[in-house]
Design an enzyme around this catalytic site. Structure first.
Site, PDB file in Angstrom:
ATOM      1  N   CYS A  14      -2.528  11.823 -10.164  1.00 59.88           N
ATOM      2  CA  CYS A  14      -2.588  11.010 -11.387  1.00 59.88           C
ATOM      3  C   CYS A  14      -1.666   9.786 -11.308  1.00 59.88           C
ATOM      4  O   CYS A  14      -1.713   8.923 -12.164  1.00 59.88           O
ATOM      5  CB  CYS A  14      -2.221  11.847 -12.611  1.00 59.88           C
ATOM      6  SG  CYS A  14      -0.457  12.218 -12.785  1.00 59.88           S
TER       7      CYS A  14
ATOM      8  N   LYS B 285       0.852  -1.180   0.000  1.00 61.70           N
ATOM      9  CA  LYS B 285       0.000   0.000   0.000  1.00 61.70           C
ATOM     10  C   LYS B 285       0.896   1.240   0.000  1.00 61.70           C
ATOM     11  O   LYS B 285       1.873   1.297   0.732  1.00 61.70           O
ATOM     12  CB  LYS B 285      -0.900   0.003   1.242  1.00 61.70           C
ATOM     13  CG  LYS B 285      -1.861   1.147   1.262  1.00 61.70           C
ATOM     14  CD  LYS B 285      -2.841   1.216   2.447  1.00 61.70           C
ATOM     15  CE  LYS B 285      -2.788   0.183   3.468  1.00 61.70           C
ATOM     16  NZ  LYS B 285      -3.751   0.383   4.563  1.00 61.70           N
TER      17      LYS B 285
ATOM     18  N   CYS C 266       0.269  15.097  -6.217  1.00 67.92           N
ATOM     19  CA  CYS C 266      -0.123  14.351  -7.424  1.00 67.92           C
ATOM     20  C   CYS C 266      -1.333  13.463  -7.136  1.00 67.92           C
ATOM     21  O   CYS C 266      -1.408  12.806  -6.104  1.00 67.92           O
ATOM     22  CB  CYS C 266       1.050  13.490  -7.894  1.00 67.92           C
ATOM     23  SG  CYS C 266       0.660  12.448  -9.306  1.00 67.92           S
TER      24      CYS C 266
ATOM     25  N   HIS D 100       0.712  14.988 -15.193  1.00 63.49           N
ATOM     26  CA  HIS D 100      -0.715  14.772 -15.471  1.00 63.49           C
ATOM     27  C   HIS D 100      -1.096  15.363 -16.833  1.00 63.49           C
ATOM     28  O   HIS D 100      -2.016  14.860 -17.474  1.00 63.49           O
ATOM     29  CB  HIS D 100      -1.585  15.367 -14.360  1.00 63.49           C
ATOM     30  CG  HIS D 100      -1.394  16.831 -14.163  1.00 63.49           C
ATOM     31  ND1 HIS D 100      -0.490  17.353 -13.251  1.00 63.49           N
ATOM     32  CD2 HIS D 100      -1.947  17.887 -14.781  1.00 63.49           C
ATOM     33  CE1 HIS D 100      -0.531  18.672 -13.305  1.00 63.49           C
ATOM     34  NE2 HIS D 100      -1.410  19.017 -14.227  1.00 63.49           N
TER      35      HIS D 100
ATOM     36  N   CYS E 169       3.196  16.852  -7.284  1.00 65.52           N
ATOM     37  CA  CYS E 169       2.904  16.971  -8.718  1.00 65.52           C
ATOM     38  C   CYS E 169       4.119  17.535  -9.440  1.00 65.52           C
ATOM     39  O   CYS E 169       4.738  18.483  -8.964  1.00 65.52           O
ATOM     40  CB  CYS E 169       1.704  17.903  -8.909  1.00 65.52           C
ATOM     41  SG  CYS E 169       1.354  18.323 -10.619  1.00 65.52           S
TER      42      CYS E 169
HETATM   43 FE1  FES Z   1       0.146  13.830 -11.102  1.00 64.24          FE
HETATM   44 FE2  FES Z   1       0.295  16.406 -11.537  1.00 64.24          FE
HETATM   45  S1  FES Z   1      -1.318  15.341 -10.721  1.00 64.24           S
HETATM   46  S2  FES Z   1       1.800  14.924 -11.882  1.00 64.24           S
END
Ligand code: FES
Length: 127
Positions: free
Chosen positions: A95, A76, A93, A108, A104
């Site tokens: 994504c 996890k 982040c 994304h 981030c």
């Molecule tokens: Fe994943 Fe920006 S939300 S790199």
């Protein structure tokens, strides 16, 4: 190549047992149907490849998983950030493509473009 396009392919296509009427399809023999399989498979394959190329929604996600590579040996992925460590704002982040996880790094944008998606970061601001 010219021989193939100008002579061989037209001869092959003109010799296919394509009936002149709709009822003719029901009178084709098994041998006729077998000879139609390669050209129909080529047309179906070209249609499918075109569909994938021009319809982004037809493409499946890269691996079918949310997290493609971050800490994959861990059961996890959990990150704890002390809010006191955030000076002004922190951009996290969502994504799962960032190379600076859990923050981030703008990955994304590429992910969204390639997958016709709209994910973005979580921004935590201090007042
Ligand atoms: Fe994943 Fe920006 S939300 S790199």
């Amino acid at each position: 190549m010219a021989q193939l396009i100008k002579v061989t392919l037209p001869n092959y296509l003109s010799n296919l047992p394509i009936p002149d009427t709709a009822g003719g399809w029901f009178r084709l023999s098994l041998r006729d149907w077998i000879s139609l399989i390669p050209p129909f498979a080529c047309v179906a394959g070209a249609t499918y490849v075109s569909y994938l190329a021009f319809c982004p929604k037809a493409r499946a996600p890269p691996c079918g998983k949310v997290n493609p590579k971050i800490l994959k040996n861990s059961p996890k992925v959990v990150d704890i950030i002390d809010v006191e460590d955030i000076t002004e704002k922190a951009v996290f982040c969502r994504c799962w493509r960032s190379k600076n996880w859990p923050y981030c790094d703008g990955s994304h944008g590429t992910y969204n473009k390639e997958n016709d998606d709209n994910v973005g970061p979580l921004i935590v601001k201090k007042e």
